[in-house]
Design a protein around this motif. Sequence first.
Motif: not given
Length: 105
Positions: A15-23, A71-74, A77-90
């Motif tokens: 994943x990119x950041x900790x919010x990604x699996x929640x998304x 809503x994705x902070x669980x 350190x990067x809780x709740x953060x959604x890595x847009x670049x990771x979503x776009x590229x992978x």
Amino acid sequence: MRLVTDLFDPEPVRWGLRGDPWVWRAMCEQLTGTYLPPSVGEVERLLIATFERVAEVDLAGEAAPWVFREQFAHGGMSSGSVHLEMWRSELLPTLVDRARGKLDG
């Protein structure tokens, strides 16, 4: 008929950041019961629209590499953060590739 939620299993190893699996999981939940559209382009549009609704962000228009969503902070350190670049590229391309495999096969 195949379901869009079939594309979400298995989850990515990276994943990119900790919010990604929640998304990822929220998108899967939102798409429960939705049949796989007949073309890869339609699948891609559906996935992007669902991502944008779930993450509350315009993926094409947002210049920041990541966004914070409470809503994705669980925890962590990067809780709740959604890595847009990771979503776009992978992550979104992974889902689209999985759809391609199901539509071609």
